[in-house]
Design a protein around this motif. Structure first.
Motif: not given
Length: 331
Positions: A137, A115, A139, A127, A120, A11, A117-118, A14
């Motif tokens: 964020i 947590w 991962e 974010a 990219t 992780h 999840k975004i 952000a």
């Protein structure tokens, strides 16, 4: 202990992805272009955003639209029009707001920070908003929240239903009005889901500041409480109602945008750009050196979008009808 304090090699905080709001990279920063390349706003064609260059015609506005507090009946009518236009599930709630960005800033406060999840690249306000509320964020899966921009900005990626199963799921459909058959609005009936709609993109009225959150009634009520009363102005209520009831304009606009997107692709391809994604409101091209392309266009007072994470990505919106010759010459 909050999630932002947890150490996990899978992780990333952000805060490491987003710094201050004034530092975030966006299109529409025409003032910076003018400062560097000269001219006035009237001299420039701004292709750095994905805003329809042929906006919906404004209705006649009365003095009371500006001077009186927004009317509850007008808000109710707007919500009904939104339900019909987007075919909102009966069990989902609808909340008008002063722009989708205002909703994005509030949504992370609907749950305790953990947590999110975004994936990219995508629109970076999501974010930033989660970081401001103490989220981190993720991962990798699982995560307590999931954000999907659908279609994605800038590459136009379309998400699948099975990819969106977090307890709090945000589906940002700000650009989905060009492809309504791809909408995931039916998921708004599912607990924990919020779908965002923007009025500024497809209808070309970004300055109106109107957006919608659609989804789980309990979450929408929390958002409404956070937003407070009279969030949407009288002019926005009247304009939004008229526009959402105008299905003929929407159908014609989709045809025109598709035609112009193809025209833009042909112009760009003739100059060596390769289409790698986008929507009918903006196109993402791969070029040899994006900064050089932006500089060349800017000297012709045409502003484009490049990205800090890529040296080859160039995003172009559609020009107004009287701007095509200028764009072709500049390219």
């Amino acid at each position: 202990m909050s999630a932002s304090a947890v150490e996990n090699q899978n992780h990333t905080s952000a805060a490491q992805i987003e710094t201050g709001a004034t530092q975030r990279d966006h299109g529409g920063n025409l003032s910076a272009a003018i400062l560097r390349y000269g001219g006035s706003r009237a001299d420039w064609i701004d292709l750095s955003t994905g805003i329809n260059p042929t906006p919906y015609p404004l209705p006649a506005l009365s003095a009371s639209d500006w001077t009186e507090l927004p009317d509850t009946a007008a808000s109710t009518a707007l919500i009904a029009a939104a339900r019909d236009f987007w075919q909102v599930p009966e069990s989902a709630a609808v909340l008008p707001a002063p722009g989708a960005s205002a909703l994005i800033a509030l949504i992370p406060g609907l749950a305790d920070p953990r947590w999110v999840k975004i994936e990219t690249p995508t629109y970076n306000e999501h974010a930033a908003a989660f970081a401001n509320h103490g989220w981190a964020i993720a991962e990798s899966e699982p995560a307590e929240a999931r954000v999907a921009v659908h279609p994605n900005n800038p590459d136009g990626r379309l998400w699948q239903e099975h990819e969106l199963a977090a307890p709090l799921t945000i589906i940002d459909e700000s650009f989905c009005d060009v492809c309504p058959d791809q909408s995931l609005i039916h998921l708004a009936a599912r607990p924990g889901v919020i779908t965002l709609k923007s009025f500024g993109k497809f209808w070309g009225l970004a300055g109106m500041r109107l957006g919608f959150a659609i989804g789980c009634p309990a979450l929408i009520q929390k958002l409404s409480n956070l937003q407070g009363p009279w969030a949407v102005s009288g002019p926005a209520l009247k304009t939004g109602l008229k526009a959402l009831q105008d299905q003929d304009w929407a159908a014609t606009t989709r045809q025109n945008l598709a035609r112009d997107a193809l025209r833009l692709d042909q112009l760009a391809a003739a100059r060596g750009a390769r289409l790698v994604g986008g929507t009918d409101l903006f196109r993402l091209y791969e070029v040899s050196e994006a900064a050089a392309w932006q500089d060349r266009l800017a000297h012709a007072h045409i502003w484009s979008r490049i990205f800090p994470y890529s040296k080859t990505y160039l995003r172009l919106g559609l020009p107004p009808q009287d701007g095509w010759d200028r764009l072709e010459t500049a390219l």
